[in-house]
Design an enzyme around this catalytic site. Structure first.
Site, PDB file in Angstrom:
ATOM      1  N   TYR A  52       0.835  -1.200   0.000  1.00 18.67           N
ATOM      2  CA  TYR A  52       0.000   0.000   0.000  1.00 18.67           C
ATOM      3  C   TYR A  52       0.876   1.260   0.000  1.00 18.67           C
ATOM      4  O   TYR A  52       1.595   1.543   0.964  1.00 18.67           O
ATOM      5  CB  TYR A  52      -0.972   0.008   1.188  1.00 18.67           C
ATOM      6  CG  TYR A  52      -1.944  -1.178   1.182  1.00 18.67           C
ATOM      7  CD1 TYR A  52      -2.102  -1.998   0.063  1.00 18.67           C
ATOM      8  CD2 TYR A  52      -2.708  -1.479   2.303  1.00 18.67           C
ATOM      9  CE1 TYR A  52      -2.983  -3.073   0.056  1.00 18.67           C
ATOM     10  CE2 TYR A  52      -3.600  -2.553   2.306  1.00 18.67           C
ATOM     11  CZ  TYR A  52      -3.719  -3.342   1.177  1.00 18.67           C
ATOM     12  OH  TYR A  52      -4.587  -4.415   1.180  1.00 18.67           O
ATOM     13  N   TYR A 190     -12.554  -8.558   2.545  1.00 22.17           N
ATOM     14  CA  TYR A 190     -12.010  -7.268   2.093  1.00 22.17           C
ATOM     15  C   TYR A 190     -12.937  -6.640   1.044  1.00 22.17           C
ATOM     16  O   TYR A 190     -13.769  -7.327   0.458  1.00 22.17           O
ATOM     17  CB  TYR A 190     -10.556  -7.394   1.629  1.00 22.17           C
ATOM     18  CG  TYR A 190     -10.228  -8.054   0.311  1.00 22.17           C
ATOM     19  CD1 TYR A 190     -10.629  -7.513  -0.916  1.00 22.17           C
ATOM     20  CD2 TYR A 190      -9.427  -9.189   0.272  1.00 22.17           C
ATOM     21  CE1 TYR A 190     -10.277  -8.085  -2.124  1.00 22.17           C
ATOM     22  CE2 TYR A 190      -9.061  -9.785  -0.934  1.00 22.17           C
ATOM     23  CZ  TYR A 190      -9.488  -9.220  -2.132  1.00 22.17           C
ATOM     24  OH  TYR A 190      -9.128  -9.800  -3.333  1.00 22.17           O
TER      25      TYR A 190
HETATM   26  P1  NAP Z   1     -14.093  -0.773   0.708  1.00 20.24           P
HETATM   27  O1  NAP Z   1     -13.784  -0.879   2.151  1.00 20.24           O
HETATM   28  O2  NAP Z   1     -15.085  -1.712   0.108  1.00 20.24           O
HETATM   29  O3  NAP Z   1     -14.549   0.708   0.330  1.00 20.24           O
HETATM   30  C1  NAP Z   1     -13.819   1.840   0.682  1.00 20.24           C
HETATM   31  C2  NAP Z   1     -14.583   3.074   0.191  1.00 20.24           C
HETATM   32  O4  NAP Z   1     -15.803   3.193   0.957  1.00 20.24           O
HETATM   33  C3  NAP Z   1     -13.817   4.350   0.426  1.00 20.24           C
HETATM   34  O5  NAP Z   1     -14.069   5.185  -0.693  1.00 20.24           O
HETATM   35  C4  NAP Z   1     -14.437   4.950   1.672  1.00 20.24           C
HETATM   36  O6  NAP Z   1     -14.402   6.368   1.714  1.00 20.24           O
HETATM   37  C5  NAP Z   1     -15.877   4.496   1.523  1.00 20.24           C
HETATM   38  N1  NAP Z   1     -16.526   4.400   2.831  1.00 20.24           N
HETATM   39  C6  NAP Z   1     -16.087   3.718   3.929  1.00 20.24           C
HETATM   40  N2  NAP Z   1     -16.961   3.828   4.933  1.00 20.24           N
HETATM   41  C7  NAP Z   1     -17.986   4.587   4.482  1.00 20.24           C
HETATM   42  C8  NAP Z   1     -19.189   5.041   5.064  1.00 20.24           C
HETATM   43  N3  NAP Z   1     -19.510   4.695   6.310  1.00 20.24           N
HETATM   44  N4  NAP Z   1     -20.009   5.836   4.316  1.00 20.24           N
HETATM   45  C9  NAP Z   1     -19.689   6.172   3.025  1.00 20.24           C
HETATM   46  N5  NAP Z   1     -18.552   5.761   2.428  1.00 20.24           N
HETATM   47  C10 NAP Z   1     -17.709   4.967   3.140  1.00 20.24           C
HETATM   48  O7  NAP Z   1     -12.765  -0.919  -0.174  1.00 20.24           O
HETATM   49  P2  NAP Z   1     -11.278  -1.436  -0.010  1.00 20.24           P
HETATM   50  O8  NAP Z   1     -10.403  -0.362   0.531  1.00 20.24           O
HETATM   51  O9  NAP Z   1     -10.916  -2.065  -1.299  1.00 20.24           O
HETATM   52  O10 NAP Z   1     -11.363  -2.665   1.022  1.00 20.24           O
HETATM   53  C11 NAP Z   1     -11.148  -2.558   2.404  1.00 20.24           C
HETATM   54  C12 NAP Z   1      -9.770  -3.039   2.814  1.00 20.24           C
HETATM   55  O11 NAP Z   1      -9.576  -4.417   2.502  1.00 20.24           O
HETATM   56  C13 NAP Z   1      -8.622  -2.365   2.071  1.00 20.24           C
HETATM   57  O12 NAP Z   1      -8.459  -1.028   2.461  1.00 20.24           O
HETATM   58  C14 NAP Z   1      -7.497  -3.283   2.405  1.00 20.24           C
HETATM   59  O13 NAP Z   1      -7.022  -3.081   3.722  1.00 20.24           O
HETATM   60  C15 NAP Z   1      -8.192  -4.644   2.262  1.00 20.24           C
HETATM   61  N6  NAP Z   1      -8.022  -5.245   0.921  1.00 20.24           N
HETATM   62  C16 NAP Z   1      -7.258  -6.364   0.792  1.00 20.24           C
HETATM   63  C17 NAP Z   1      -7.060  -6.936  -0.442  1.00 20.24           C
HETATM   64  C18 NAP Z   1      -6.233  -8.184  -0.564  1.00 20.24           C
HETATM   65  O14 NAP Z   1      -5.884  -8.573  -1.698  1.00 20.24           O
HETATM   66  N7  NAP Z   1      -5.932  -8.850   0.529  1.00 20.24           N
HETATM   67  C19 NAP Z   1      -7.643  -6.377  -1.592  1.00 20.24           C
HETATM   68  C20 NAP Z   1      -8.445  -5.244  -1.444  1.00 20.24           C
HETATM   69  C21 NAP Z   1      -8.629  -4.696  -0.179  1.00 20.24           C
HETATM   70  P3  NAP Z   1     -13.329   7.201   2.588  1.00 20.24           P
HETATM   71  O15 NAP Z   1     -12.010   6.485   2.488  1.00 20.24           O
HETATM   72  O16 NAP Z   1     -13.353   8.537   1.947  1.00 20.24           O
HETATM   73  O17 NAP Z   1     -13.811   7.256   4.018  1.00 20.24           O
END
Ligand code: NAP
Length: 281
Positions: A52, A190
């Site tokens: 990241y 995730y």
């Molecule tokens: P996500 O959690 O599905 O979505 C994040 C988005 O949702 C951001 O734009 C965030 O906005 C918004 N958001 C969060 N809470 C909210 C709320 N209460 N109301 C409105 N909008 C909201 O996406 P992701 O980052 O892909 O997944 C989460 C985590 O999983 C990652 O950050 C990472 O740590 C992990 N991950 C792991 C892998 C892997 O291969 N192992 C792959 C993908 C992700 P703001 O940021 O502006 O608050």
């Protein structure tokens, strides 16, 4: 905040944690404040990775958890290209420096690697014995790859499998969740909001979520998290770089959906057919 036993670790971990992917693109002060707000609200599980922002996100997490390390269940991930026996140990040591800590609670292989899995696992065990990690796990592994890992490591060693899971992508329900349940491996969901593809409030599916949310005095995203967390082995790690989002996400842990609500969500967002392999973004 609700807690569950995290795989083989025996530790109680918050069912909702905090993701950090792409956080280097957010306002740094706001993102660090959001992570701290998340900790205040009990989301002790923080998920990061050396990938990241090429290490910059681990530095942000290090800043956010400074003086609060004891409250945090801290997880990072090694890139597959670094996951040789020596490379894994060195990558972990770099992550520890950026995170300003002497140990990780969990260390995961980010996705299956060209390096032999037995070498990565040997490195994980070496790190565990040295006290640099408390437990290790995998990410983006399907049930066959998990079975290989168990053949190498033995039962009870893999803490978790971190995989893609949201309302529109329920493929892990067919085989990966049942396999993990059978082997005491926690499943960490995730992208639980599908990143930028959360159902729009104007769509019929979005309106269903809004209607159920209204009945609970909640938001559609909280309802989505509550639906994913209906599995007892499940944890979710939404990413929020805004403090109000972190507060909102943490509160979802308290929501209990009725059988009828679960059924209506299940019908609106069908599980679909079983496919080979692990779902990807
Ligand atoms: P996500 O959690 O599905 O979505 C994040 C988005 O949702 C951001 O734009 C965030 O906005 C918004 N958001 C969060 N809470 C909210 C709320 N209460 N109301 C409105 N909008 C909201 O996406 P992701 O980052 O892909 O997944 C989460 C985590 O999983 C990652 O950050 C990472 O740590 C992990 N991950 C792991 C892998 C892997 O291969 N192992 C792959 C993908 C992700 P703001 O940021 O502006 O608050």
């Amino acid at each position: 905040m609700k807690h569950r036993t995290f795989g083989s670790t025996g530790k109680q971990v918050s069912v909702i944690g905090q993701g950090t992917w792409d956080m280097e693109q957010d306002d740094r002060r706001a993102a660090v404040a959001a992570l701290r707000r998340g900790l205040d609200a009990g989301m002790s599980h923080i998920d990061t990775a050396e990938m990241y922002g090429d290490g910059r996100v681990e530095e942000m997490v290090g800043e956010a958890i400074e003086s609060r390390r004891g409250e945090v269940f801290l997880v990072s991930k090694v890139l597959p290209e670094n996951a040789s026996r020596r490379g894994t140990v060195q990558a972990c040591e770099r992550s520890l420096r950026r995170l300003r800590t002497d140990h990780l609670d969990g260390y995961l292989l980010h996705w299956p690697s060209r390096h032999p899995l037995q070498d990565t696992i040997a490195a994980f065990e070496e790190l565990r014995e040295a006290g640099k990690i408390r437990a290790w796990g995998l990410s983006n592994f399907d049930e066959e790859e998990l079975a290989d890992a168990i053949r190498i490591a033995g039962e009870g060693k893999i803490a978790c499998n971190q995989v893609l899971y949201h309302l529109k992508e329920r493929a892990i329900e067919h085989a990966i969740i049942p396999f993990c349940d059978e082997h005491g491996i926690s499943v960490v969901a995730y992208s639980p909001f599908a990143r930028g593809d959360f159902p729009s409030a104007r769509s019929p599916k979005g309106r269903l979520l809004a209607e159920i949310a209204k009945a609970h005095g909640a938001t559609p995203r909280q309802i989505a998290l509550a639906f994913l967390l209906r599995y007892p082995s499940l944890f979710a790690i939404p990413k929020a770089a805004r403090a109000e989002h972190a507060t909102d996400n943490a509160a979802a842990a308290e929501i209990e959906l009725s059988e009828d609500e679960l059924r209506r969500i299940d019908e609106a967002f069908p599980r679909g057919r079983q496919r080979r392999g692990v779902p990807t973004l």
